[in-house]
Design an enzyme around this catalytic site. Structure first.
Site, PDB file in Angstrom:
ATOM      1  N   GLU A   1      -3.775  -9.554   3.357  1.00  0.00           N
ATOM      2  CA  GLU A   1      -4.455  -9.149   4.530  1.00  0.00           C
ATOM      3  C   GLU A   1      -5.517 -10.777   4.910  1.00  0.00           C
ATOM      4  O   GLU A   1      -5.586 -11.106   6.027  1.00  0.00           O
ATOM      5  CB  GLU A   1      -5.252  -8.639   4.097  1.00  0.00           C
TER       6      GLU A   1
ATOM      7  N   GLU B   1       0.861  -1.235  -0.136  1.00  0.00           N
ATOM      8  CA  GLU B   1       0.136  -0.085   0.019  1.00  0.00           C
ATOM      9  C   GLU B   1       1.085   1.208   0.375  1.00  0.00           C
ATOM     10  O   GLU B   1       0.115   2.666  -0.916  1.00  0.00           O
ATOM     11  CB  GLU B   1      -1.013  -0.748   0.873  1.00  0.00           C
TER      12      GLU B   1
HETATM   13  C1  3H9 Z   1      -1.558  -5.198   7.063  1.00  0.00           C
HETATM   14  O1  3H9 Z   1      -0.700  -4.886   6.052  1.00  0.00           O
HETATM   15  C2  3H9 Z   1      -2.770  -5.030   7.049  1.00  0.00           C
HETATM   16  C3  3H9 Z   1      -3.038  -2.862   6.053  1.00  0.00           C
HETATM   17  O2  3H9 Z   1      -3.723  -3.386   5.231  1.00  0.00           O
HETATM   18  C4  3H9 Z   1      -3.725  -2.310   6.732  1.00  0.00           C
HETATM   19  C5  3H9 Z   1      -3.816  -1.470   8.104  1.00  0.00           C
HETATM   20  C6  3H9 Z   1      -4.668  -0.554   8.784  1.00  0.00           C
HETATM   21  N1  3H9 Z   1       4.112  -8.085  11.748  1.00  0.00           N
HETATM   22  O3  3H9 Z   1       7.452 -15.439   8.219  1.00  0.00           O
HETATM   23  P1  3H9 Z   1       9.019 -15.794   9.124  1.00  0.00           P
HETATM   24  C7  3H9 Z   1       7.775 -11.458  11.873  1.00  0.00           C
HETATM   25  S1  3H9 Z   1      -1.844  -6.865   7.547  1.00  0.00           S
HETATM   26  C8  3H9 Z   1       5.554  -7.849  12.256  1.00  0.00           C
HETATM   27  O4  3H9 Z   1       9.591 -16.582   9.263  1.00  0.00           O
HETATM   28  P2  3H9 Z   1       9.978 -15.591   6.414  1.00  0.00           P
HETATM   29  C9  3H9 Z   1       7.367 -12.922  12.775  1.00  0.00           C
HETATM   30  O5  3H9 Z   1       6.594 -13.027  13.399  1.00  0.00           O
HETATM   31  C10 3H9 Z   1      -0.548  -7.368   7.660  1.00  0.00           C
HETATM   32  N2  3H9 Z   1       5.764  -9.287  12.645  1.00  0.00           N
HETATM   33  O6  3H9 Z   1      10.478 -14.745   7.637  1.00  0.00           O
HETATM   34  C11 3H9 Z   1       8.679 -13.246  12.027  1.00  0.00           C
HETATM   35  O7  3H9 Z   1       9.115 -13.045  13.957  1.00  0.00           O
HETATM   36  P3  3H9 Z   1       9.872 -13.947  14.971  1.00  0.00           P
HETATM   37  C12 3H9 Z   1      -0.212  -7.511   6.398  1.00  0.00           C
HETATM   38  C13 3H9 Z   1       5.869 -10.188  11.578  1.00  0.00           C
HETATM   39  O8  3H9 Z   1      11.298 -14.795   5.727  1.00  0.00           O
HETATM   40  C14 3H9 Z   1      10.026 -12.720  11.752  1.00  0.00           C
HETATM   41  O9  3H9 Z   1       9.116 -11.718  11.386  1.00  0.00           O
HETATM   42  N3  3H9 Z   1       1.606  -9.103   6.047  1.00  0.00           N
HETATM   43  C15 3H9 Z   1       5.100  -9.561  10.095  1.00  0.00           C
HETATM   44  O10 3H9 Z   1       9.429 -17.324   6.289  1.00  0.00           O
HETATM   45  C16 3H9 Z   1      10.428 -13.458  10.658  1.00  0.00           C
HETATM   46  O11 3H9 Z   1       8.903 -13.640  10.312  1.00  0.00           O
HETATM   47  C17 3H9 Z   1       1.894 -10.070   5.786  1.00  0.00           C
HETATM   48  O12 3H9 Z   1       0.738 -10.841   6.214  1.00  0.00           O
HETATM   49  C18 3H9 Z   1       4.322  -8.752  10.573  1.00  0.00           C
HETATM   50  N4  3H9 Z   1       4.114  -8.155   8.996  1.00  0.00           N
HETATM   51  O13 3H9 Z   1       9.340 -14.903   5.654  1.00  0.00           O
HETATM   52  C19 3H9 Z   1       3.039 -10.688   5.923  1.00  0.00           C
HETATM   53  N5  3H9 Z   1       5.423 -10.351   9.496  1.00  0.00           N
HETATM   54  O14 3H9 Z   1      11.377 -14.136  14.357  1.00  0.00           O
HETATM   55  C20 3H9 Z   1       3.263 -11.529   6.790  1.00  0.00           C
HETATM   56  C21 3H9 Z   1       6.925 -11.306   9.615  1.00  0.00           C
HETATM   57  O15 3H9 Z   1       9.827 -13.024  16.122  1.00  0.00           O
HETATM   58  N6  3H9 Z   1       4.473 -12.151   6.547  1.00  0.00           N
HETATM   59  N7  3H9 Z   1       6.902 -11.156  10.794  1.00  0.00           N
HETATM   60  O16 3H9 Z   1       9.430 -15.551  15.413  1.00  0.00           O
HETATM   61  C22 3H9 Z   1       5.320 -12.735   6.017  1.00  0.00           C
HETATM   62  O17 3H9 Z   1       4.150 -12.989   5.241  1.00  0.00           O
HETATM   63  C23 3H9 Z   1       6.561 -13.362   6.233  1.00  0.00           C
HETATM   64  O18 3H9 Z   1       6.871 -13.071   6.898  1.00  0.00           O
HETATM   65  C24 3H9 Z   1       7.205 -12.739   4.849  1.00  0.00           C
HETATM   66  C25 3H9 Z   1       8.902 -13.412   5.385  1.00  0.00           C
HETATM   67  C26 3H9 Z   1       6.880 -13.584   3.829  1.00  0.00           C
HETATM   68  C27 3H9 Z   1       7.559 -11.557   4.602  1.00  0.00           C
END
Ligand code: 3H9
Length: 705
Positions: A129, A109
């Site tokens: 999301e 976004e």
């Molecule tokens: C959103 O954006 C809403 C908006 O539209 C509107 C709002 C008003 N936040 O997965 P990994 C942490 S909703 C905080 O093992 P990878 C995760 O917990 C969001 N922390 O790594 C982990 O922590 P820990 C939309 C986050 O390399 C560490 O990072 N976005 C977040 O296999 C490593 O993660 C998503 O849904 C976060 N957003 O994969 C994306 N994301 O080491 C969600 C990750 O302490 N994330 N962490 O256990 C992913 O899909 C994967 O993490 C990503 C990396 C592909 C980015």
């Protein structure tokens, strides 16, 4: 070049180009400090007449991966993401998003609100999301369709998938795709834009492209099948439909309202819980994070049966050389043929190329000689579930394996400590419990014995992840976690038949709850002969009522082996759809009469509670015994392995939502009705109720202010 140090945002000047560098490990999520820092960066850019373009660039493994999920559980702090997005959109000078890794959710976004987007060729883009039970809340649903068309955007938003840089360029999401040094490329790109007059391009100014309105209805019915029970995907279609006929800013406001509502929804809380739980499960509770696993470059699989073949395919798919060991050339030939056939099926489905099939088969050798295992790093034993057979395999392995080689047993119910005691180096021994079909099922229960070395445990977890599984560490316990809990649900399903329920009633209640298939349709799929054999293996450890509850044996004896014979609990025609069969009704009526159970009406609520609460009670005992380290591990096991609907967060999360006092009361009621030995509340449940707590440490998710 000058640099202003900031906490998570720093600024660099490269002539007329200002770069805002985001540094918020691990994934550059839009935490409060990032939002505030970027708003300040825009202000500085606007106020500085010397700089003509701003580029947003991230350090570390990825561009901004979205809103900071952890902040959803806290009161919202200004500036909110919407404020930042408005500032980016309103800026009178061009802003460029320079993207590597993944631009996801709020990260995309941010990029959409910039004038231009440049990315590395390896970058990926998505609005995931929905996977968290949410919808984009900061312009994703109003900007993406304007940029890449309604149909493309609808698919991305309602399903949450990602697209690669090439496709993003084709669709018009990205202006330029580059390789190599992204920062240098972004500076060059910004200078080009400045040289061409520094034009600002606002996605918000674009019209909504025309589209076929029938698309919306088609998508709704597709999503209803693909995401049965999930709320957000359908709401995505509503939002997109609304945005196509609503002015930009009004639609953006409505989008934020819906996103906020979803943040407080039960489904989103459950899905966010699982997001965190899956990552937590990777951490072995008592093994420090810095304990590294051993290197695994070559693996052996012992046993070319169904499990051994599935495990071999999984290893080959991950690019690991495998030696498959069997007792005879004939059994190995058969296994080779089956493995090749399965991989050919993948080629036909387009999952792999013909060349990838050749590469995978080249990684595989088969042998009857244990001597050839001298250089393997890890052995997965998948022979018959018999202690003596396994012991004889281990003694042969002990003679040939290197001192660091790990033996992992795929046993599903034998005592892990007894098995560990029969190898020369018990510290090198653990369990890796795959589920059939092993190359498809995501769940992997890694099992620790009381003597497994920490780095051996770390190796099994790292290997599980490398194989694309969801690995969860479990401890010694009969049936480990998944099957042990399942056996309680199966017991209750059988008892319910005995007391008067029909198979279709029980199946309907459980599929209505959200399971993809009911226990009886599942038994018909597995085969009654298989179910009867599993029952025979456990018979000696069953209660007298369970021993006498032999409906499975009766069906098997009547030749009703399930789908494969066209009849089991149900009748099956050509279409393989289960149909009610009066003969089963008669068989059950006779069984009830023989066992002295008067037929009674059983409510759907009783069916649901007995099936689910029996599992939850067992889950509590598993935690009590330390066979699972955390309640959330059980949630991961059941959602990734056994079809518990993810939007209900897993059995232990669900129990907390229902409330443990209510669960305890129901367990007591069923103790009286069915028997103490089946429903006496676990000590942990008694304790948590007394302390006013739930299975999960904090009562999570206070409502968003
Ligand atoms: C959103 O954006 C809403 C908006 O539209 C509107 C709002 C008003 N936040 O997965 P990994 C942490 S909703 C905080 O093992 P990878 C995760 O917990 C969001 N922390 O790594 C982990 O922590 P820990 C939309 C986050 O390399 C560490 O990072 N976005 C977040 O296999 C490593 O993660 C998503 O849904 C976060 N957003 O994969 C994306 N994301 O080491 C969600 C990750 O302490 N994330 N962490 O256990 C992913 O899909 C994967 O993490 C990503 C990396 C592909 C980015």
């Amino acid at each position: 070049m000058s640099q202003t140090a900031g906490k998570t945002i720093s600024l660099e000047r490269h002539g007329p180009v200002l770069i805002a560098i985001v540094d918020n490990p691990p994934v550059n999520a839009l935490s409060h400090s990032v939002r505030a820092g970027l708003v300040d960066a825009v202000t500085e850019f606007e106020n500085d007449g010397h700089v003509k373009a701003l580029a947003i660039f991230c350090v570390g493994r990825t561009f901004i991966a979205g809103a900071d999920i952890r902040e959803f559980n806290k009161p919202l702090q200004e500036p909110r993401l919407g404020t930042l997005i408005e500032r980016l959109d309103a800026c009178a000078k061009p802003i460029i998003a320079a993207i590597h890794g993944t631009a996801l959710g709020g990260g995309l976004e941010v990029a959409l609100a910039c004038s231009y987007r440049i990315s590395l060729d390896s970058a990926r883009f998505g609005l995931p999301e929905v996977k968290l039970g949410l919808l984009p809340g900061s312009g994703g649903t109003v900007r993406l369709p304007r940029l890449i068309g309604v149909e493309n955007a609808l698919t991305m938003i309602s399903e949450g998938g990602q697209i690669a840089a090439g496709s993003a360029r084709e669709k018009g999401l990205v202006d330029k795709v580059v390789a190599g040094d992204l920062k240098a490329e972004a500076i060059a790109f910004a200078n080009e834009i400045i040289a061409n007059g520094g034009r600002v391009r606002r996605t918000s100014d674009l019209p909504v492209p025309s589209f076929d309105t029938e698309l919306l209805a088609t998508k709704r019915s597709e999503l209803a099948k693909k995401f049965r029970g999930f709320t957000a995907p359908q709401m995505a279609v509503d939002l997109i439909e609304m945005m196509t006929r609503t002015p930009f800013s009004e639609a953006a406001e409505e989008e934020y309202r819906v996103c906020k509502e979803l943040i407080g929804s039960d489904q989103s809380k459950a899905l966010r819980h699982l997001f965190a739980a899956e990552r937590e499960a990777l951490k072995i509770s008592d093994v420090p994070a810095d304990v590294k696993g051993r290197s695994v470059e070559k693996v052996a699989v012992i046993g070319p049966g169904v499990m051994g073949r599935g495990i071999t395919i999984t290893l080959l798919n991950a690019g690991l050389p495998v030696v498959l060991v069997g007792k005879s050339d004939a059994s190995l030939e058969k296994a080779l043929g089956a493995i090749r056939k399965a991989l050919e099926g993948n080629v036909k489905r387009g999952a792999i190329t013909a060349n990838e099939l050749i590469l995978r088969m080249d990684l595989l050798t088969v042998t009857t000689a244990y001597e050839s295992l001298h250089d393997v790093d890890l052995v997965i034993e998948a022979v018959t579930e018999d202690l003596e057979v396994k012991r004889s395999v281990f003694s042969q392995l002990d003679m040939v394996l290197g001192k660091q080689a790990i033996i992992a047993t795929n046993t599903s119910f034998l005592d892990i400590d007894a098995l560990a005691a029969s190898v020369v180096r018990p510290e090198n021994f653990a369990g890796m419990h795959f589920f059939n079909p092993a190359n498809i099922m995501k769940l992997l229960e890694n099992v620790r014995s009381s003597r497994s070395a920490p780095d051996v445990l770390a190796t099994t977890m790292a290997l599980g992840k490398r194989l694309g599984k969801v690995p969860v560490m479990v401890g010694r316990s009969e049936g480990f976690v998944a099957n042990r809990m399942l056996s309680k649900r199966s017991r209750e399903a059988q008892f319910l038949l005995e007391e008067g329920a029909a198979p279709q009633q029980v199946d309907k209640v459980l599929t209505g709850f959200g399971f993809p298939i009911g226990p009886f349709a599942l038994a018909d799929l597995a085969g009654m002969d298989v179910m009867a054999a599993a029952r025979a293996a456990r018979l000696a450890r069953m209660t007298p009522r369970e021993q006498r509850c032999d409906i499975v044996d009766k069906l098997a004896a009547a030749g009703r082996l399930g789908q494969k014979t066209g009849a089991g609990y149900y009748l099956y025609g050509e279409d393989r759809k289960p149909k009610q069969d009066p003969a089963v009704g008669e068989l059950l009526a006779t069984h009830r009469a023989e066992r002295g159970f008067p037929q009674r009406e059983i409510s759907d609520q009783e069916i649901l509670e007995r099936c689910l609460y029996a599992m939850i009670n067992e889950g509590a005992k598993i935690i009590e015994e330390g066979a699972a380290a955390r309640a959330s591990d059980i949630d991961v096991i059941w959602t990734s392995g056994f079809g518990w609907p993810t939007y209900l967060g897993g059995p232990m999360f669900y129990a907390d939502q229902i409330g443990l006092p209510k669960i305890k009361q129901a367990l007591e009621q069923y103790s009286t009705l069915v028997g103490e030995e089946y429903f006496k509340p676990a000590g942990l449940i008694e304790q948590l109720v007394a302390e006013g707590r739930g299975f999960h440490a904090s009562p999570p998710f206070p409502p968003l202010k």
